[in-house]
Write an enzyme that holds these catalytic residues in place. Structure first.
Site, mmCIF file in Angstrom:
data_model
loop_
_atom_site.group_PDB
_atom_site.id
_atom_site.type_symbol
_atom_site.label_atom_id
_atom_site.label_comp_id
_atom_site.label_asym_id
_atom_site.label_seq_id
_atom_site.Cartn_x
_atom_site.Cartn_y
_atom_site.Cartn_z
ATOM 1 N N ASP A 125 51.627 -22.767 -11.138
ATOM 2 C CA ASP A 125 52.028 -22.751 -12.527
ATOM 3 C C ASP A 125 52.063 -24.276 -12.979
ATOM 4 O O ASP A 125 52.064 -25.181 -12.484
ATOM 5 C CB ASP A 125 53.410 -22.378 -12.612
ATOM 6 C CG ASP A 125 54.424 -22.991 -11.876
ATOM 7 O OD1 ASP A 125 54.178 -22.964 -10.348
ATOM 8 O OD2 ASP A 125 55.366 -23.222 -12.347
ATOM 9 N N GLY A 169 46.959 -26.544 -15.126
ATOM 10 C CA GLY A 169 45.987 -26.688 -15.555
ATOM 11 C C GLY A 169 44.860 -25.367 -15.392
ATOM 12 O O GLY A 169 43.622 -25.528 -15.658
ATOM 13 N N LEU A 170 45.462 -24.483 -14.732
ATOM 14 C CA LEU A 170 44.641 -23.143 -14.462
ATOM 15 C C LEU A 170 45.054 -22.113 -15.642
ATOM 16 O O LEU A 170 44.700 -21.157 -15.477
ATOM 17 C CB LEU A 170 45.055 -22.741 -13.099
ATOM 18 C CG LEU A 170 44.754 -23.557 -11.959
ATOM 19 C CD1 LEU A 170 45.292 -23.284 -10.779
ATOM 20 C CD2 LEU A 170 43.135 -23.689 -11.757
ATOM 21 N N SER A 216 47.969 -20.857 -16.259
ATOM 22 C CA SER A 216 49.180 -19.821 -16.016
ATOM 23 C C SER A 216 49.546 -19.438 -17.421
ATOM 24 O O SER A 216 49.891 -18.170 -17.490
ATOM 25 C CB SER A 216 49.980 -20.488 -15.407
ATOM 26 O OG SER A 216 50.730 -21.901 -15.625
ATOM 27 N N ALA A 267 47.584 -16.618 -18.717
ATOM 28 C CA ALA A 267 47.538 -15.441 -17.791
ATOM 29 C C ALA A 267 48.823 -14.819 -18.084
ATOM 30 O O ALA A 267 49.153 -13.460 -17.885
ATOM 31 C CB ALA A 267 47.416 -15.921 -16.475
ATOM 32 N N ASP A 324 40.777 -19.851 -22.819
ATOM 33 C CA ASP A 324 41.686 -19.314 -21.475
ATOM 34 C C ASP A 324 41.785 -17.908 -21.468
ATOM 35 O O ASP A 324 41.352 -17.178 -20.368
ATOM 36 C CB ASP A 324 43.127 -19.901 -21.617
ATOM 37 C CG ASP A 324 43.049 -21.364 -21.528
ATOM 38 O OD1 ASP A 324 42.128 -21.955 -21.148
ATOM 39 O OD2 ASP A 324 44.056 -22.028 -22.052
HETATM 40 C C1 GLA Z 1 43.678 -25.675 -22.190
HETATM 41 C C2 GLA Z 1 43.635 -25.005 -23.691
HETATM 42 C C3 GLA Z 1 42.008 -24.477 -23.616
HETATM 43 C C4 GLA Z 1 41.058 -25.503 -23.526
HETATM 44 C C5 GLA Z 1 41.135 -26.256 -22.368
HETATM 45 C C6 GLA Z 1 40.441 -27.450 -22.392
HETATM 46 O O1 GLA Z 1 43.609 -25.055 -21.207
HETATM 47 O O2 GLA Z 1 44.402 -23.845 -23.818
HETATM 48 O O3 GLA Z 1 42.252 -23.784 -25.066
HETATM 49 O O4 GLA Z 1 41.017 -26.116 -24.694
HETATM 50 O O5 GLA Z 1 42.877 -26.673 -22.352
HETATM 51 O O6 GLA Z 1 39.078 -27.055 -22.181
#
Ligand code: GLA
Length: 450
Positions: A154, A157-158, A160, A163, A205
């Site tokens: 969590d 940067g994936l 979460s 999701a 995302d």
């Molecule tokens: C986060 C944001 C996305 C995107 C990425 C970077 O995950 O939620 O909308 O901007 O950073 O690519």
């Protein structure tokens, strides 16, 4: 149609969640429905979604699981595997964005209904209700649910957060027999993040989470919202193309072509509490505004996708150094995405990887979104054996880096990265469980209720 591959450990996890929800609700474990909502990666197209650019994405075989049963009334009752406290509210209560930020700012202990709720984790569920209500869905049925994410992943940067948002949307829709398309859910999740939580992010995302399918790269034009899925040609190590009607065989061959490495820096911070993300979005808009004005174009939203590349070339001298770097990232990243899609479609993972690393460099130099530990991790991954390419995952203000790696050399690359990162960041590295510092993953499928 989602292909759900459940291996043994996953199967055990699902059963324990079923039992947990059964105990919370008094229902039979067999009645418990499960939402699987995967984490996503964005190999190319970082930070251009909020400007209407074209992005590429796929999911991984790790993510959020939400077990739930419809409750007998409007009541929502939730517990989390990661966070403390119980979340209780009614689906017919009006949800307003102001409540969410208050919860975030003061660590989650707000009013009586959220007492004991650690760091406002229930905001995503309330946000899902906000989004559904805002688009005219009046829900009658609450849920009793238990949510958990893959341990340690969590705030990395994936994505979460998307999701989780998608998981709640799917659960509330299933409990209320609502048929909502993936495109509508992309918009609903946008409402959760942009309006309810106040993050000015794009739709990368949730699009990845809702549209991905196994073995494909999802390419999304964030302005028109048109998307295509591009399959990786199924080929052997000797680059012999295979086209088997046996889906499992194809999937297994793809698993042998590449793996995805997740390398953790030990830094964690939610994007909603980091000003860097929103300030970069504002800078991109300032650059777009200046370029549109300089070219005499009026009436368009100031986002960089509304600026033609030729207009940028002609008028870029009007931007100050910072805005020039942000715009340069946007225009160069768009080109990398298009080249990357070609490389992927022809099965050229080497070229695909080089573009990912170039994208990583642009995030560092032009978008200036990294921090020292993440940049070190990126530099180590790029040099690791068998790695095709690497970059920060997600926004790059915290969390992890991702790399595409030759499947045969994934273990070697993981141990190289672990060793080298521990040398440069011994303190941060000591805070991460050694087994979990670098994870080797496969691509995943889209979110679904199973
Ligand atoms: C986060 C944001 C996305 C995107 C990425 C970077 O995950 O939620 O909308 O901007 O950073 O690519």
């Amino acid at each position: 149609m989602a292909i759900v591959l459940i291996e043994k450990t996953r199967f055990k996890q699902l059963n324990s969640i079923r039992r947990k929800v059964a105990a919370m609700s008094g229902c039979d474990a067999k009645e418990v429905r499960i939402v699987v909502s995967p984490y996503r990666i964005c190999p190319l197209g970082a930070h251009i979604d909020h400007q209407g650019g074209t992005v590429s994405a796929m999911t991984i075989d790790k993510g959020i699981i939400l077990g739930f049963v419809p409750s007998s009334d409007c009541q929502v009752l939730l517990q989390s595997g990661q966070f403390k406290g119980e979340v209780k509210f009614r689906v017919d209560e009006e949800q307003l964005p102001g409540n969410a930020s208050k919860s975030n700012n003061s660590g989650g202990v707000k009013n009586s209904s959220v007492a004991l709720e650690e760091c406002g984790w229930g905001n995503y569920a309330r946000g899902a209700i906000y989004a559904l209500q805002k688009r005219g869905n009046h829900l009658k049925q609450g849920i009793v649910g238990f949510i958990r994410g893959d341990e340690g992943l969590d705030s990395s940067g994936l994505s979460s957060s998307a999701a989780v948002g998608v998981a709640y949307l799917l659960a509330f829709e299933s409990a209320n027999n609502l048929k909502i398309s993936p495109t509508e859910n992309i918009e609903y999740d946008r409402l959760i993040e942009n309006e309810y939580l106040g993050l000015r992010n794009g739709i990368l995302d949730q699009s990845a989470i809702l549209l991905s399918s196994y073995g494909c790269l999802t390419c999304m034009d964030c302005k028109s919202q048109a998307f295509v899925e591009i399959a990786l040609p199924v080929q052997t190590k000797e680059h012999r193309l295979i086209s088997s009607p046996d889906l499992n065989r194809n999937l297994n061959v793809i698993k042998k072509q590449f793996k995805i490495l997740l390398a953790f820096s030990g830094l964690k911070q939610a994007l909603t509490t980091n000003p860097g993300y929103n300030s970069r979005v504002a800078e991109c808009r300032d650059a777009a505004r200046i370029l549109l004005q300089a070219s005499g174009i009026e009436g368009l939203e100031p986002i960089l996708s509304n600026v033609e590349p030729e207009v940028y070339e002609e008028h870029k001298s009007k931007l100050d150094a910072t805005l020039l770097r942000r715009a340069e990232h946007y225009f160069s990243e768009n080109k990398r995405v298009l080249k990357g899609l070609e490389a992927w479609a022809s099965g050229n993972l080497e070229d695909f990887g080089k573009l990912i690393s170039a994208s990583g460099l642009s995030s560092i130099q032009n978008y200036e979104s990294g921090c020292e530990p993440l940049i070190q991790l990126y530099e180590i991954l790029v040099k690791a054996p068998g790695v095709f390419g690497a970059r920060f995952s997600g926004a790059g203000f915290r969390g992890c880096c991702i790399a595409f790696v030759d499947a045969d050399r994934a273990l070697e690359a993981a141990s190289f990265t672990r060793k080298e990162y521990t040398k440069v960041q011994p303190k941060l590295a000591s805070q991460i469980d050694q087994d979990k510092m670098v994870l080797i993953c496969d691509a995943g499928d889209c979110a679904c209720v199973i």
